[in-house]
Design a protein around this motif. Structure first.
Motif, PDB file in Angstrom:
ATOM      1  N   UNK A 231       0.852  -1.148  -0.039  1.00 14.06           N
ATOM      2  CA  UNK A 231       0.059  -0.172   0.055  1.00 14.06           C
ATOM      3  C   UNK A 231       0.850   1.340   0.068  1.00 14.06           C
ATOM      4  N   UNK A 232       0.652   1.954  -1.015  1.00 15.69           N
ATOM      5  CA  UNK A 232       1.254   3.499  -1.009  1.00 15.69           C
ATOM      6  C   UNK A 232       0.366   4.396  -0.338  1.00 15.69           C
ATOM      7  N   UNK A 233       0.590   5.151   0.761  1.00 14.00           N
ATOM      8  CA  UNK A 233      -0.126   6.023   1.641  1.00 14.00           C
ATOM      9  C   UNK A 233       0.457   7.407   1.273  1.00 14.00           C
ATOM     10  N   UNK A 234      -0.567   8.287   0.695  1.00 12.02           N
ATOM     11  CA  UNK A 234      -0.180   9.727   0.345  1.00 12.02           C
ATOM     12  C   UNK A 234      -0.876  10.569   1.378  1.00 12.02           C
ATOM     13  N   UNK A 235       0.005  11.807   1.560  1.00 11.45           N
ATOM     14  CA  UNK A 235      -0.856  12.581   2.500  1.00 11.45           C
ATOM     15  C   UNK A 235      -1.862  13.600   1.808  1.00 11.45           C
ATOM     16  N   UNK A 236      -2.083  13.457   0.619  1.00 11.89           N
ATOM     17  CA  UNK A 236      -3.145  14.099  -0.126  1.00 11.89           C
ATOM     18  C   UNK A 236      -3.677  13.316  -1.291  1.00 11.89           C
ATOM     19  N   UNK A 237      -4.958  13.718  -1.719  1.00  7.44           N
ATOM     20  CA  UNK A 237      -5.284  12.847  -2.799  1.00  7.44           C
ATOM     21  C   UNK A 237      -4.788  12.896  -4.144  1.00  7.44           C
ATOM     22  N   UNK A 238      -4.832  12.072  -4.804  1.00  5.94           N
ATOM     23  CA  UNK A 238      -4.157  11.646  -6.413  1.00  5.94           C
ATOM     24  C   UNK A 238      -5.076  11.424  -7.246  1.00  5.94           C
ATOM     25  N   UNK A 239      -5.169  11.662  -8.531  1.00  2.00           N
ATOM     26  CA  UNK A 239      -6.288  10.941  -9.536  1.00  2.00           C
ATOM     27  C   UNK A 239      -5.539  10.122 -10.189  1.00  2.00           C
ATOM     28  N   UNK A 240      -6.049   8.785 -10.124  1.00  2.00           N
ATOM     29  CA  UNK A 240      -5.529   7.511 -10.842  1.00  2.00           C
ATOM     30  C   UNK A 240      -6.530   7.441 -12.215  1.00  2.00           C
ATOM     31  N   UNK A 241      -5.730   7.468 -13.203  1.00  2.00           N
ATOM     32  CA  UNK A 241      -6.738   7.426 -14.547  1.00  2.00           C
ATOM     33  C   UNK A 241      -7.034   5.921 -14.927  1.00  2.00           C
ATOM     34  N   UNK A 242      -7.718   5.782 -15.706  1.00  2.00           N
ATOM     35  CA  UNK A 242      -8.147   4.380 -16.404  1.00  2.00           C
ATOM     36  C   UNK A 242      -7.078   3.703 -16.857  1.00  2.00           C
ATOM     37  N   UNK A 243      -6.946   2.562 -16.817  1.00  2.00           N
ATOM     38  CA  UNK A 243      -5.662   1.792 -17.498  1.00  2.00           C
ATOM     39  C   UNK A 243      -4.476   2.296 -16.845  1.00  2.00           C
ATOM     40  N   UNK A 244      -4.357   2.609 -15.688  1.00  2.00           N
ATOM     41  CA  UNK A 244      -3.107   2.997 -15.001  1.00  2.00           C
ATOM     42  C   UNK A 244      -1.958   2.023 -15.080  1.00  2.00           C
ATOM     43  N   UNK A 245      -0.952   2.567 -15.605  1.00  2.00           N
ATOM     44  CA  UNK A 245       0.308   1.499 -15.548  1.00  2.00           C
ATOM     45  C   UNK A 245       1.555   1.789 -14.566  1.00  2.00           C
TER      46      UNK A 245
END
Length: 309
Positions: A231-245
């Motif tokens: 698990x990668x825990x971030x201190x702020x939101x990120x946007x994961x795109x469709x078909x992320x590589x």
């Protein structure tokens, strides 16, 4: 006995421009009448100035032997405009002013004099703020923001980066490199301040969120098709795109590097899950120490400000 006349505004150097004094509400306009001999008063005089079609009366304030002083604080109801006075008619009850022998003062020729004063009790128009930098959705900005202030004030414009607690003089385009609550106000020659412009919050960030990685699988032996999770825990939101590589590489106890793939679905998240399916028949993992040997490649993932890893 002849008289000399003068009118001035008790203001301050900051309210005088190009030889004209600007008086706002609460400031004082004074006039003085000076004779060549001592003045004796049979009645209380006053001094009349004109602003446009309105006459404004300056009441008697005090006398100093040969000079009589008049003064009045400007009120909101006073007319705005240039002050003038007529030397023949400006002293009300002038016939009551006499010399020591009882002779009336000699009137000046009838002439209208520019008092070099402008009364201005009106507040300037609220200035407008124009954001020059394009931002991400929701008014979020990367690194810095530039803005300009548009004002029709005849004197100066001020801006604040903390919602109006502290003000700075506006000269030209302002660059801000941290989150700020900006507003602006105008000030005219008389010292009147406009209302402050509506506060604009600039949400500024200077880089991708901080994060830490944890392995959620315990130490032990793993066989073919066993799963190892991270698990990668971030201190702020990120946007994961469709078909992320995005991928996560980790070094195993056998000395080889394996690659886990992303399992988290597209969307706005603050945790990202990765998984690796073991291919060997029997491998021993010391996963507690894997945290020091993990590299995550968040390809295609952006934070809500537009930053990438």
């Amino acid at each position: 006995s002849s008289i000399n006349l003068s009118v001035k505004a008790v203001l301050g150097e900051e309210n005088t421009f190009n030889g004209i004094s600007y008086a706002r509400t609460g400031k004082t306009i004074t006039a003085s009448v000076t004779a060549t001999e001592d003045i004796f008063m049979d009645d209380i005089p006053s001094f009349i100035i004109k602003v446009g079609d309105q006459e404004i009366e300056l009441p008697f304030e005090k006398q100093s032997v040969k000079t009589i002083f008049f003064s009045k604080k400007i009120e909101d109801t006073d007319s705005n405009g240039s002050v003038s006075y007529n030397e023949e008619t400006c002293i009300k009850n002038i016939e009551k002013l006499k010399d020591s022998s009882g002779n009336p003062l000699i009137k000046k020729p009838s002439k209208t004099v520019d008092g070099k004063i402008t009364i201005d009790t009106e507040l300037p128009t609220v200035p407008s703020i124009e954001i020059l930098t394009s931002g991400a959705e929701g008014g979020k900005y990367k690194t810095s923001v530039e803005f300009e202030i548009n004002s029709d004030s005849n004197s100066l414009t001020e801006y604040s980066l903390d919602g109006g607690a502290k003000w700075n003089q506006y000269v030209s385009t302002v660059t801000v490199n941290k989150s700020s609550y900006i507003t602006a106000r105008a000030k005219d020659y008389a010292g009147n301040f406009s209302e402050a412009a509506d506060v604009i919050y600039l949400d500024i960030k200077n880089g991708f969120p901080n994060y830490f990685i944890e392995c959620t699988t315990p130490d032990g032996n793993y066989k073919t098709n066993d799963k190892i999770s991270f698990t990668v825990n971030l201190n702020e939101d990120v946007i994961i795109p469709e078909n992320c590589s995005a991928t996560l590489d980790f070094t195993c106890s056998d000395g080889n590097t394996r690659t886990a793939t992303i399992k988290t679905e597209a969307g706005t998240k603050n945790t990202i899950e990765f998984e690796y399916v073991e291919e060997a028949e029997d491998v021993s993992y010391n996963l507690t120490n894997l945290k020091k040997n993990v590299t995550v490649n968040l390809t295609g993932i952006k934070d809500t400000y537009g930053f990438t890893q």
